[in-house]
Scaffold this motif. Sequence first.
Motif, PDB file in Angstrom:
ATOM      1  N   SER A  15    -139.466 -68.982  -2.847  1.00 35.23           N
ATOM      2  CA  SER A  15    -140.908 -68.711  -2.857  1.00 35.23           C
ATOM      3  C   SER A  15    -141.655 -69.735  -3.702  1.00 35.23           C
ATOM      4  O   SER A  15    -142.745 -70.179  -3.319  1.00 35.23           O
TER       5      SER A  15
ATOM      6  N   ILE B 115    -135.084 -65.442  -3.704  1.00 32.25           N
ATOM      7  CA  ILE B 115    -136.490 -65.025  -3.614  1.00 32.25           C
ATOM      8  C   ILE B 115    -137.380 -65.877  -4.514  1.00 32.25           C
ATOM      9  O   ILE B 115    -138.326 -66.505  -4.025  1.00 32.25           O
TER      10      ILE B 115
ATOM     11  N   GLY C 285    -140.170 -61.835  -7.581  1.00 35.63           N
ATOM     12  CA  GLY C 285    -138.737 -62.048  -7.386  1.00 35.63           C
ATOM     13  C   GLY C 285    -138.039 -62.424  -8.682  1.00 35.63           C
ATOM     14  O   GLY C 285    -136.921 -61.965  -8.951  1.00 35.63           O
TER      15      GLY C 285
ATOM     16  N   TYR D 182    -130.225 -62.520  -4.963  1.00 36.28           N
ATOM     17  CA  TYR D 182    -131.670 -62.331  -5.092  1.00 36.28           C
ATOM     18  C   TYR D 182    -132.381 -63.543  -5.684  1.00 36.28           C
ATOM     19  O   TYR D 182    -133.604 -63.636  -5.613  1.00 36.28           O
TER      20      TYR D 182
ATOM     21  N   LYS E 280    -135.374 -68.526   3.265  1.00 38.00           N
ATOM     22  CA  LYS E 280    -136.344 -68.809   2.192  1.00 38.00           C
ATOM     23  C   LYS E 280    -136.616 -70.310   2.071  1.00 38.00           C
ATOM     24  O   LYS E 280    -137.766 -70.728   1.960  1.00 38.00           O
TER      25      LYS E 280
END
Length: 188
Positions: free
Chosen positions: A145, A141, A114, A138, A65
């Motif tokens: 992003s 994300i 996310g 998580y 990411k």
Amino acid sequence: MKILDRLEEWLIATLMGAATFIIFVAVLHRYLSGLPIPGVQDWLISLNTSWAQEVCIFMFIWMAKFGAAYGVRTGIHVGVDVLINRLDTGWRDRLIVFGLFAGAVFTGTIGSLGAYLVYHLPSDQVSEVTEIPMRWVYLAIPLGSYLMCFRFLQVMVHFIRTGDLPRHDPAHVEGLDDEIAQAQEGKA
């Protein structure tokens, strides 16, 4: 901006180095445990590296990411510009700005979805082996992003102002060029 750039680079390099080391140790452990060396074999078998695979997967998620955001900033992110470069300058520039803006909208949307996922995740959900709260996993994300969205907007604004896009020079090694220049000055 330099602090964010360095933090991004440091995070990617640290995750990459740590994941490589953990995988190396786990593989070494797996293969050395089978050697019939009294004492050493017992000690190696008593070590538990069952967590290594799960931790490395999580590290690679975070690395990917933030690596994508780094790729946008430095110009090494995947882009198909063969047809766009054949257009006249006016259309080319419009399509580049549109593409960068579309990338920002897409990654901003993924970041928001996310964040929604992380916020609504049950607090008792943990990973299978290490029992790390899945919120921490998580969280890559939305953070990655949103950083990528910011990098798309940053590149777009820079392109609108200057007409330049970041280009990656595969021959450039950061820090090494300065040393080479200093060495050449010393010879002259």
